[in-house]
Write a protein that holds these residues in place. Structure first.
Motif, short mmCIF file in Angstrom:
data_model
loop_
_atom_site.label_atom_id
_atom_site.label_comp_id
_atom_site.label_asym_id
_atom_site.label_seq_id
_atom_site.Cartn_x
_atom_site.Cartn_y
_atom_site.Cartn_z
N LYS A 108 1.10 -1.38 0.51
CA LYS A 108 0.05 0.23 -0.12
C LYS A 108 0.57 1.08 -0.26
N THR A 109 1.59 1.25 0.86
CA THR A 109 2.46 2.65 0.92
C THR A 109 3.41 2.56 -0.66
N ASN A 110 3.78 1.84 -1.14
CA ASN A 110 4.81 1.60 -2.29
C ASN A 110 3.65 2.57 -3.44
N THR A 111 2.61 1.48 -3.64
CA THR A 111 1.48 2.02 -4.73
C THR A 111 1.28 3.71 -3.84
N LYS A 112 0.82 3.84 -2.84
CA LYS A 112 1.33 5.52 -2.40
C LYS A 112 2.19 6.23 -2.96
N LEU A 113 3.45 5.90 -2.81
CA LEU A 113 4.28 6.69 -3.59
C LEU A 113 4.46 6.71 -5.13
N THR A 114 4.45 5.73 -5.55
CA THR A 114 4.17 5.79 -7.31
C THR A 114 3.88 6.26 -7.41
N ARG A 115 2.48 6.47 -6.71
CA ARG A 115 1.17 7.47 -7.82
C ARG A 115 1.35 8.81 -6.94
N GLU A 116 1.55 8.95 -6.13
CA GLU A 116 2.48 9.98 -5.69
C GLU A 116 3.94 10.89 -6.89
N ILE A 117 4.46 9.86 -6.80
CA ILE A 117 5.50 10.20 -8.05
C ILE A 117 5.38 10.39 -9.66
N HIS A 118 3.73 10.16 -9.60
CA HIS A 118 3.21 10.39 -11.23
C HIS A 118 2.33 11.32 -11.10
N VAL A 119 2.00 11.75 -10.06
CA VAL A 119 1.65 13.45 -10.07
C VAL A 119 2.76 14.28 -10.64
#
Length: 134
Positions: A108-119
């Motif tokens: 979940k943390t990695n998914t959230k970080l990946t989404r934030e990096i994408h943004v």
């Protein structure tokens, strides 16, 4: 004998909880001690000597009583083995449950970080394109 853990290295939280539970319960400590002794070569040597002494020096017809004694001992030792196996299975399940929970949290943390990096990457790209157009 159960392996001793040093305090200098970190241990899995389930290992720490398992050790604390084992140390807190007198019955579990007794079962650990019996299982550790019964699983040792010292146990084998002592029994080999005792059975030899019994058969040669104590009884003229040792088989009926010796068979009864050995059968009773086998019943109790198999019970201790099963207790140990059940405790080991419970320990492995608790460790697997803990690891699963930790891995799910990491995912979940990695998914959230990946989404934030994408943004952030999208925003950076947008700004760079706007600056290049001016």
């Amino acid at each position: 004998m159960q392996p001793e853990f040093t305090n200098s290295s970190p241990h899995h939280p389930v290992v720490v909880a398992h050790r604390a539970q084992r140390q807190a319960d007198a019955q579990l400590r007794i079962a650990d001690a019996i299982t550790a002794f019964a699983g040792s070569m010292r146990f084998v040597y002592i029994h080999a000597v005792l059975f030899t002494v019994w058969m040669v020096f104590i009884e003229s017809d040792p088989w009926p009583k010796l068979t009864l004694i050995v059968s009773l001992e086998a019943i109790f030792l198999s019970t201790f083995v099963m207790v140990g196996q059940n405790r080991q299975a419970a320990f492995q399940q608790a460790k697997a449950d803990h690891d699963f929970t930790e891995q799910e949290q990491e995912l979940k943390t990695n998914t959230k970080l990946t989404r934030e990096i994408h943004v952030l990457t999208t925003e950076l790209h947008r700004r760079l394109v706007e600056d290049a157009d001016r």
